[in-house]
Scaffold this active site. Structure first.
Site, PDB file in Angstrom:
ATOM      1  N   GLU A  15     102.125  42.524   0.582  1.00 34.37           N
ATOM      2  CA  GLU A  15     101.217  43.804   0.342  1.00 34.37           C
ATOM      3  C   GLU A  15     101.771  44.475  -1.204  1.00 34.37           C
ATOM      4  O   GLU A  15     100.905  44.842  -1.860  1.00 34.37           O
ATOM      5  CB  GLU A  15     101.427  44.939   1.419  1.00 34.37           C
ATOM      6  N   PHE A  42      95.862  46.372   7.993  1.00 30.17           N
ATOM      7  CA  PHE A  42      96.168  47.776   8.588  1.00 30.17           C
ATOM      8  C   PHE A  42      96.817  48.751   7.824  1.00 30.17           C
ATOM      9  O   PHE A  42      97.707  48.647   7.162  1.00 30.17           O
ATOM     10  CB  PHE A  42      97.036  47.426  10.184  1.00 30.17           C
ATOM     11  N   HIS A  78     100.161  49.325  14.740  1.00 30.40           N
ATOM     12  CA  HIS A  78      98.975  48.537  13.995  1.00 30.40           C
ATOM     13  C   HIS A  78      98.012  49.423  14.711  1.00 30.40           C
ATOM     14  O   HIS A  78      96.746  49.189  14.835  1.00 30.40           O
ATOM     15  CB  HIS A  78      98.655  47.304  14.789  1.00 30.40           C
TER      16      HIS A  78
END
Lengths: 337, 371, 322
Positions: A70, A93, A139
């Site tokens: 990420e 998420f 999540h």
């Protein structure tokens, strides 16, 4: 022509139409095509919940699967935005903000200001938030208050398919970094959506129910809980004005204040944890700028100050619902529950 | 059960109305009613209007109370003969309520449905209601769409086919307006008639649509049976350029509302839903450019570019002009001094949208001309 | 490295328990009774077992979202794990964590983890604690090929090396980060190439072969325990099911899993080896199979019957509640 499509289809259509319109629009993220380098299908997933399905077939290399990195790819999207592309990066998420937050809040958010207004960073970060999937503590979070806190970011929270499409097109055409928050429970929600591209300006709340007794300010999935509550209360003679903020940054202060000036009562509904969230922010705004209009204390209905639990009974208790909102409204109306 | 006992029910105005609120009864129990009389006021999220009775008789029973919100088709009152017994009316009400099923919330099939046809490369949305006779075609104005006729089309369709459609650049039709002049839009009317196999039609046009109707009659007189011109453009140079610019430039609820309020004699008719619908339309890709192009060609510099007034006299089909006395967009004084063959009706208490604000009267006038 | 008969039986039981646990969850998940996301470890058992067979109470592990195998390997209670996955109050985390967050710190299991690359930094800390407190313990971060690309992993490899921590970084390369191939997403052909950059040994091992894993693990753990610093180990293996339950796996080749099951199954290979070498007889192994079946059956039955948490449980286990 307007027709009924889902929230998920509305997002897919917005991406598809903007990619067709503007060759600078690219998509990147983990498994946004899905299947890169495998022996099977090259678009096996189209996003973990299938939101970007079909785009790889249409746009090929402009839809890029990334390694699970990420920091690197969110940062790359930011960099690409400063260098002439208009990337839409998918942070699967919102909970994963932790592994790339520097790229968002120290880099993307600050360029315009820090570089004396000379930089534009037209990046969109699409991300899923919210409880309801039994996806447990890492999540299921809201976390949009964190982004809302940061100057330089625009934070968008569509509650309906119509808003999802219009706000996403606006986000892609916007020259600033936009955090586009999609509630995973809403993906299957259907609604009327025009086939043509259209935009919805940021900072314009939507009044989804008009009423004179109580103002309910809310956002995201909670809009549906609030309208359910308002419809139930209407049958008991309590008329609620339900305001869907649609964007938390910028936020439509005028619509909130105008409504509270008319009703004199405010309930704020936010799925996020109760401290330093959108509900506290709206409450502070009203206390600051419309205190004299208030006929009753402000009530907040929020998730509790605990991580999102896994077990279904606990998660159901966690999520604000219509009954909790109705109770809060009756309280500000001075009625016993 | 007496055949003279008739239900007065919650009307369905437009495509999306699901329920309405009884705002006020305009008549009391025991009042004699003729067909077309306004009996009560109903508010919807889009607009409020009067409910007309399609029946004659006596308003024998008020069933729905003021302030009550009821679904489409629900019983509002009972119209019957003076001689029907109150037992018979009780029985009628009981029977109605027993059999009444409110439309399901997600009932997409209820009510009329718009369709789309491809006309010379453009998608045109239209709504066809009714059957038979020489069709009536409804042409909306600048920035409008077929919903501008929501209080008219169903009522007028009782006796004939009535077709409304969205002009290019409007509603849900294609947003390409080509040359953006009357010639272009008139050709669309012509092509839509061809595409829908309508050799000849009565035309009713509102505002810019009125001028298009005149232009169509001048260009193809054989295909136009009559003209009803409602607050029409094309009869004089004056027009409220501030309104047109304001409508184009406004981007949000607060800045468009004062402009929309100019459309009506009663500014309260501008509901939040009406504003939302107009903003949603204006935010479609291509609309802004289409509206600007139309303004620049048809209403440049705050004036009407084309005045067809002198040519009206050359037309042989029946023509009537209907204007709201308080029209703040196209001044009602343009109704003066028209050729004697043109019937002129100036309606009190109406602004630029008489087909909405004075729907019953406008419907009656159209019926009268169409016969 | 010599394995006693007891060790062999223990290793087989561990692998079989993991396998049965996962196979049963695969069936049970399809009934809709299990909430949330479940990621199964079936096919990878030799890896968790090969490492965990060397560990004791001093040692810590951090796992991934695919964490059931490591949990069982580190000694987590199977009944409590099953109850956790069903969201029951008797679960290992009281029903608050679920499959992705199973943990038992008393057992040195620092948690399955919903964040890809969440474990390696934690394991640096666990290694640091062992070093400072001189416990003699080691700390192992299990990660997947996806997490191998995360910045957290790269930073942890460096930190563990410069601090000479008693850590192992075990990359279980099952070929897919979700639906994306590691051939596409990892820049080097051999994962162990990256070890040199961090000045640590890099070892690749066949993860279908328990004995190979066991041996490589033993070397690295010995080195770590004796102050020799961290190691990077790539375990090449395969998962039998999707990224999560419900994943149709259309990115995988036709018959890919079928062929792997037929030729490389770690339990089959283990049995062939120990039976062939007459180290154990089939009957001993069959008995373990039967025991494990009964144990898992019992765990599922208990999990299903167990009560759910109550409203009062929502606000517990936080420092302050509002």
């Amino acid at each position: 022509m307007a027709r009924k499509i889902t929230y998920q289809q509305a997002i897919n259509e917005a991406l598809s139409q903007e990619m067709s319109r503007d060759p600078r629009v690219i998509i990147m993220g983990e498994d946004v095509a899905g299947g890169a380098g495998t022996d099977g299908e090259d678009e096996a997933w189209g996003g973990v919940l299938g939101v970007t399905k079909g785009l790889y077939k249409k746009f090929g290399d402009r839809v890029m699967d990334t390694p699970i990195t990420e920091s690197a790819f969110i940062g790359a999207a930011v960099g690409a935005a400063t260098a002439g592309l208009r990337p839409v990066a998918e942070l699967m998420f919102i909970d994963f903000m932790g592994v790339c937050l520097d790229q968002i809040f120290n880099q993307a958010a600050k360029f315009r200001y820090m570089f004396g207004g000379k930089a534009e960073t037209p990046v969109v970060i699409r991300t899923m938030y919210g409880a309801g999937f039994r996806a447990a503590a890492q999540h299921s979070q809201c976390l949009y208050p964190v982004f809302t806190h940061i100057p330089g970011l625009k934070v968008v929270m569509p509650a309906t398919p119509y808003d999802a499409k219009g706000l996403l097109i606006q986000a892609i055409r916007d020259n600033d970094p936009v955090i586009f928050c999609e509630h995973k429970v809403l993906y299957t929600l259907e609604g009327d959506v025009p086939e043509e591209p259209y935009t919805i300006p940021f900072g314009e709340a939507s009044v989804v129910r008009e009423g004179k007794d109580v103002t309910i300010v809310t956002l995201g999935r909670m809009v549906h809980m609030a309208t359910e509550a308002a419809d139930n209360l209407a049958k008991q003679g309590i008329k609620c004005e339900v305001i869907d903020l649609r964007t938390t940054s910028p936020m439509d202060e005028d619509t909130i204040l105008e409504s509270v000036e008319n009703t004199g009562r405010l309930v704020v509904v936010d799925e996020a944890h109760p401290r330093c969230n959108i509900a506290t922010d709206v409450s502070a705004l009203v206390a600051d700028k419309a205190f004299d209009s208030l006929k009753a204390p402000i009530k907040m209905v929020t998730g509790p100050h605990v991580p999102v639990p896994f077990s279904d009974v606990l998660e159901d208790l966690y999520i604000p619902n219509a009954a909790k909102i109705e109770a809060a409204v009756r309280l500000v109306m001075g009625k016993k529950n | 059960m007496s055949e003279s006992i008739k239900a007065l029910t919650m009307p369905k105005w437009g495509l999306s109305m699901k329920e309405g609120k009884v705002a006020s009864w305009l008549m009391q129990e025991g009042t004699s009613i003729s067909p077309g009389n306004e009996v009560l006021e109903v508010e919807t999220e889009k607009i409020s209007s009067a409910v007309e009775s399609s029946e004659g008789g006596v308003l024998r029973r008020i069933v729905a109370q003021e302030g009550e919100t009821l679904p489409v088709g629900a019983l509002l009152g009972v119209i019957a003969g003076a001689n029907d017994t109150s037992e018979a009316i009780d029985a009628f009400v009981a029977e109605f309520q027993k059999n009444y099923v409110p439309p399901a919330d997600d009932d997409h099939d209820s009510g009329p449905k718009t369709q789309v046809i491809e006309v010379k490369g453009r998608a045109i949305r239209y709504l066809r209601q009714g059957d038979g006779g020489t069709p009536l075609i409804l042409i909306h104005g600048f920035g409008g769409d077929l919903n501008n006729w929501l209080f008219n089309q169903e009522s007028l369709a009782a006796k004939r086919t009535v077709i409304s459609f969205d002009l290019p650049g409007h509603g849900q039709s294609s947003k390409q307006v080509g040359n953006a002049n009357f010639g272009e839009l008139t050709q669309v009317v012509y092509d839509v008639m061809d595409a829908l196999s309508v050799p000849k039609a009565h035309l009713a046009g509102h505002s810019m649509g009125g001028a298009i109707a005149i232009d169509m009659a001048l260009a193809h007189p054989g295909r136009v049976a009559s003209l009803t011109l409602i607050a029409p453009a094309g009869l004089g140079p004056e027009i409220n350029g501030g309104y047109i610019d304001g409508f184009i430039e406004a981007t949000g609820r607060r800045d468009i509302k004062p402009h929309l309020e100019q459309l009506f004699a009663n500014a309260e008719l501008v509901s939040r839903q009406m504003i939302n619908d107009i903003l949603a339309y204006k935010r479609l890709d291509g609309v802004d450019a289409a509206l600007r192009a139309l303004r620049d060609k048809i209403f440049p510099g705050g004036k009407q570019a084309t005045v067809l007034r002198e040519k009206l006299g050359s037309l042989s089909m029946p023509i009537q002009v209907i204007w709201g006395e308080g029209d703040a967009i196209v001044p009602a004084k343009q109704a003066q001094g028209l050729p004697a063959s043109v019937k002129v009706h100036v309606l009190k208490g109406a602004g630029h949208m008489p087909q909405m604000e004075a729907a019953a009267e406008v419907n009656k006038l159209i019926e009268a001309q169409l016969g | 490295m010599q394995l006693s008969k007891a060790d062999l039986l223990k290793a087989y039981r561990m692998m079989k328990t993991i396998r049965e646990f996962e196979e049963r969850l695969h069936v049970e998940f399809a009934t809709g009774e299990i909430p949330g996301f479940v990621h199964l470890y079936a096919g990878e058992e030799a890896s968790a077992t090969g490492f965990c067979m060397h560990l004791d109470g001093r040692d810590k592990i951090a796992s991934t979202h695919r964490g059931h195998g490591h949990s069982i390997g580190k000694g987590c209670d199977v009944d409590a794990m099953m109850a956790e996955i069903y969201g029951k109050k008797s679960g290992l985390c009281g029903g608050k964590g679920g499959s992705m967050h199973i943990a038992d710190l008393d057992k040195g299991m620092l948690g399955a983890n919903g964040i890809v690359g969440g474990g390696p930094p934690l394991i640096c800390g666990a290694g640091l604690a062992a070093k400072v407190l001189k416990t003699g313990g080691v700390a192992i971060a299990f990660v997947g090929d996806g997490a191998f690309n995360q910045g957290t992993t790269a930073e942890s490899l460096n930190l563990a090396s410069v601090w000479r921590l008693p850590c192992l970084f075990v990359v279980e390369n099952n070929g897919y980060a979700e639906a994306t191939s590691s051939k596409y997403s990892v820049s080097c052909d051999d994962f162990t190439d990256r070890a040199a950059a961090y000045s640590m040994p890099g070892i690749a091992v066949d993860g279908h072969d328990f004995f190979a894993v066991y041996e490589a693990a033993g070397e690295a753990i010995k080195r770590a325990r004796s102050g020799g610093g961290p190691s990077l180990i790539e375990v090449k293996l395969n998962r039998y099911y999707g990224h999560f339950e419900g994943d149709a796996q259309t990115y995988r080749g036709v018959d890919e899993v079928k062929n792997i099951r037929a030729t490389k199954d770690c339990l089959v290979l283990f049995r062939r080896r120990v039976e062939g070498a007459k180290l154990l007889d089939a009957s001993e192994l069959n008995k373990i199979d039967a025991d494990v079946m009964a144990q898992i059956e019992n765990a599922v039955k208990k999990a299903k019957a167990a009560p759910k948490p109550t409203a009062a449980d929502l606000m517990t286990d936080v420092y302050v509640s509002y």
